[in-house]
Design an enzyme around this catalytic site. Structure first.
Site, PDB file in Angstrom:
ATOM      1  N   SER A 151       0.829  -1.129  -0.300  1.00  0.00           N
ATOM      2  CA  SER A 151       0.093   0.015  -0.031  1.00  0.00           C
ATOM      3  C   SER A 151       0.904   1.213   0.081  1.00  0.00           C
ATOM      4  O   SER A 151       1.568   1.501  -0.698  1.00  0.00           O
ATOM      5  CB  SER A 151      -1.008  -0.093   1.096  1.00  0.00           C
ATOM      6  OG  SER A 151      -1.867   1.147   1.054  1.00  0.00           O
ATOM      7  N   ASP A 310      -1.969   6.410  -4.028  1.00  0.00           N
ATOM      8  CA  ASP A 310      -0.992   5.788  -3.511  1.00  0.00           C
ATOM      9  C   ASP A 310      -0.238   4.469  -4.586  1.00  0.00           C
ATOM     10  O   ASP A 310      -0.802   4.159  -5.644  1.00  0.00           O
ATOM     11  CB  ASP A 310      -1.260   5.070  -2.272  1.00  0.00           C
ATOM     12  CG  ASP A 310      -2.240   3.949  -2.154  1.00  0.00           C
ATOM     13  OD1 ASP A 310      -2.783   3.767  -3.097  1.00  0.00           O
ATOM     14  OD2 ASP A 310      -2.460   3.294  -1.244  1.00  0.00           O
ATOM     15  N   ASP A 312      -0.615   1.238  -4.845  1.00  0.00           N
ATOM     16  CA  ASP A 312      -1.491   0.210  -5.258  1.00  0.00           C
ATOM     17  C   ASP A 312      -2.843   0.661  -5.725  1.00  0.00           C
ATOM     18  O   ASP A 312      -3.982   0.080  -6.216  1.00  0.00           O
ATOM     19  CB  ASP A 312      -1.707  -0.781  -4.432  1.00  0.00           C
ATOM     20  CG  ASP A 312      -2.252  -0.527  -3.099  1.00  0.00           C
ATOM     21  OD1 ASP A 312      -2.007   0.591  -2.650  1.00  0.00           O
ATOM     22  OD2 ASP A 312      -3.190  -1.355  -2.491  1.00  0.00           O
ATOM     23  N   ASP A 314      -5.287   2.113  -4.434  1.00  0.00           N
ATOM     24  CA  ASP A 314      -6.607   2.142  -3.713  1.00  0.00           C
ATOM     25  C   ASP A 314      -6.996   3.135  -2.740  1.00  0.00           C
ATOM     26  O   ASP A 314      -8.117   3.610  -2.403  1.00  0.00           O
ATOM     27  CB  ASP A 314      -6.519   0.721  -2.643  1.00  0.00           C
ATOM     28  CG  ASP A 314      -5.466   0.771  -1.741  1.00  0.00           C
ATOM     29  OD1 ASP A 314      -4.722   1.498  -1.626  1.00  0.00           O
ATOM     30  OD2 ASP A 314      -5.640  -0.182  -0.855  1.00  0.00           O
TER      31      ASP A 314
END
Length: 580
Positions: A151, A310, A312, A314
């Site tokens: 993340s 960010d 990834d 999400d």
């Protein structure tokens, strides 16, 4: 004997002399030969596998993210899937990964282990947003999914998120099975693993890509509330976007342009996929520092809005202009409140809010959402922290055949509209934030102006969170003792406001302090303490599931901004007293 049944020096020596260990890892372990603290940190026990999977710093050792711990975890997951039967194995697992160092390698390692265990595998041909992985599980009919990402953590971290067939992260019972399996699997000799390239060539691992992107993006675009909003101001609306070197680099711009945005500028230095995240200290859109290059570009091109996602993709963060032309952060709670109010408002203007409409938030997220839903006749559900719990509410409504999902969010910059995915989606959130900015642009307002109007309408709400780090070898024990002490000695007041009731989500009870009466929380058990104060404010305390810290959240409201700021400052000053 399990690795963590031996002492850490035995584990270290076993790894150091293991013939299957790669040369780079061996050199890394030889370099720490005289550092017993470092050896203990790496080899005292395994990385803990929970509902969030694995997360840790990369390196050689049991307590590190590396190809061996990834393979061991995947072997445990494969054995858990095998318990579901041959149909589950045939349905298979889809794997995605982000731009972090070693993410591609770890994803191929996981694919090769699943393949060797007779489980069908789909793997993306490059980095993809986490929400697309969630979507792909259900789109492809898979039994599970794996996402290699840490993340928004710093560059030295990586992680392994495991998902189940509903597209949400693993339920506790499945995570517990995998955790138990891992403990019984020898990390070097108990793992089955194919050669990745050979498995792809044999068709045991199927590489996927654009064909899934296309359908995913169609589902994202279907979440527009007013598809004409951006087109109507396209000549005047300017947006700057940065993926912070991550997975949003392709699909976020595609979604924004497909929604009608003409004047989109991307931060060139941060459009480069790079797991070292060279332009930021932390690739976290919650931090104003992550927007430094975005602000520079926005000032050059006259942008109204800056959006960041960010690694990834999400989580989505944004900054908007104020009256004096400077940029200000829109917090996760503020963005969620703006989006929730905008969705309801836009629905009213384009056909009406469904009678069975509902929204979902986590218990640590803003109570402004409660006020918005109450005023507009929308049912609001409060769930534990973690987007899988939002996904469970959606799943329950779908099973019952009743309820129209409007919006779900958590304070940590995670948002979802639509049921195509069961995890937070920064691609969709970026598109909706742009649509909302267009809506207010047509009224000669910025999102900052819209936020002030929101407070005037519903009241002033604010939040403050604090992290108390408890690192080191005794960190887990200190966090456990802190929570135990709070249960045994509950505070009678916080910041001068009496505690009216205490929700102990581990015990599953809500206790009213005035008469000692209790009732069930109605939510799954979790190590969380929730303090409802007499004036309606809230304090929540919980240990982090991914980092060595305890998190404290204060949720407050007041008649004006100055009073609100004073209340939050008073609460924050109580933190040291609460956790000692």
């Amino acid at each position: 004997m399990e690795e963590n049944d031996m002492n850490y020096m035995e584990n270290y020596e076993r790894w150091l002399h293991e013939p299957k260990l790669d040369a780079d890892s061996r050199r890394e372990l030889e370099a720490i030969a005289g550092d017993r603290d470092e050896i203990e940190m790496r080899f005292l026990g395994n990385l803990e596998f929970g509902t969030g999977g694995l997360r840790g710093t990369m390196g050689a050792g049991l307590n590190k993210m590396n190809v061996y711990t990834v393979a061991q975890a995947t072997q445990g997951m494969a054995e858990m899937i095998a318990l579901e039967g041959t149909d589950a194995m045939r349905r298979g697992v889809v794997i995605a990964y982000d731009s972090r160092n070693n993410s591609a390698l770890f994803s191929e390692t996981a694919a090769a282990v699943l393949s060797a265990n007779g489980i069908a595998v789909y793997i993306f041909d490059g980095v993809r947003p986490t929400p697309e992985l969630s979507f792909a599980i259900r789109h492809l009919g898979c039994i599970a999914g794996i996402n290699i990402t840490a993340s928004h953590n710093p560059k030295q971290y990586n992680g392994y998120k495991a998902y189940w067939e509903d597209g949400a992260q693993l339920p506790p019972k499945h995570a517990d099975i995998i955790s138990d399996k891992i403990k019984s699997i020898d990390i070097f000799n108990g793992v089955k693993q194919d050669n990745y390239a050979d498995a792809v060539k044999a068709g045991k691992i199927r590489v996927i890509g654009e064909e899934v992107d296309r359908v995913y993006l169609e589902n994202v675009l279907a979440q527009r509330v007013n598809p004409d909003a951006v087109k109507q101001v396209a000549d005047n609306l300017t947006v700057v976007y940065t993926p912070l070197h991550g997975a949003g680099y392709k699909l976020v711009p595609e979604a924004l342009r497909a929604s009608g945005l003409k004047k989109l500028y991307t931060v060139p230095e941060q459009m480069v996929l790079d797991g070292n995240f060279p332009t930021v200290v932390k690739p976290n859109p919650e931090l104003p520092a992550a927007f430094t290059l975005g602000i520079k570009l926005a000032d050059e091109v006259g942008s109204d809005l800056i959006i960041a996602t960010d690694p990834d993709s999400d989580r989505m963060g944004a900054m908007t202009r104020t009256a004096d032309g400077s940029f200000v952060t829109i917090t996760g709670n503020q963005m969620a409140s703006l989006l929730l109010d905008y969705i309801i408002t836009a629905l009213k203007e384009t056909g009406g809010v469904p009678a069975d409409a509902y929204a979902v938030k986590t218990i640590v997220s803003t109570e402004l959402a409660t006020a918005i839903c109450r005023a507009n006749g929308v049912k609001l559900y409060n769930v534990l922290t973690g987007f899988k719990f939002i996904g469970e509410v959606i799943k329950e409504h779908e099973a019952a055949g009743h309820g129209t999902f409007l919006f779900g969010f958590e304070e940590s910059y995670g948002y979802l509209k639509g049921t195509y995915a069961r995890d937070k989606d920064a691609v969709c959130a970026a598109m909706l934030a742009t649509e909302m900015a267009a809506y207010y642009k047509a009224k000669n307002m910025t999102l900052y102006d819209a936020l002030q109007k929101l407070y005037e309408k519903y009241g002033y709400y604010g939040e403050k969170s604090q992290d108390v780090y408890m690192e080191g070898l005794d960190g887990i024990e200190r966090r456990t003792n802190t929570m135990k002490n709070l249960r045994e000695n509950p505070p009678k007041s916080i910041g001068g406001s009496p505690v009216a009731f205490v929700g102990d989500y581990l015990a599953g009870t809500i206790t009213t302090l005035s008469d000692g009466s209790t009732k069930p929380t109605g939510l799954p058990k979790s190590d969380v303490l929730y303090y409802g104060l007499a004036d309606g404010d809230v304090a929540v305390i919980r240990p982090s599931g991914t980092e060595p810290k305890i998190k404290i959240y204060y949720l407050a409201s007041a008649k004006d901004a100055a009073t609100l700021a004073a209340k939050l400052a008073t609460y924050a000053a109580e933190t040291d007293k609460l956790v000692k």
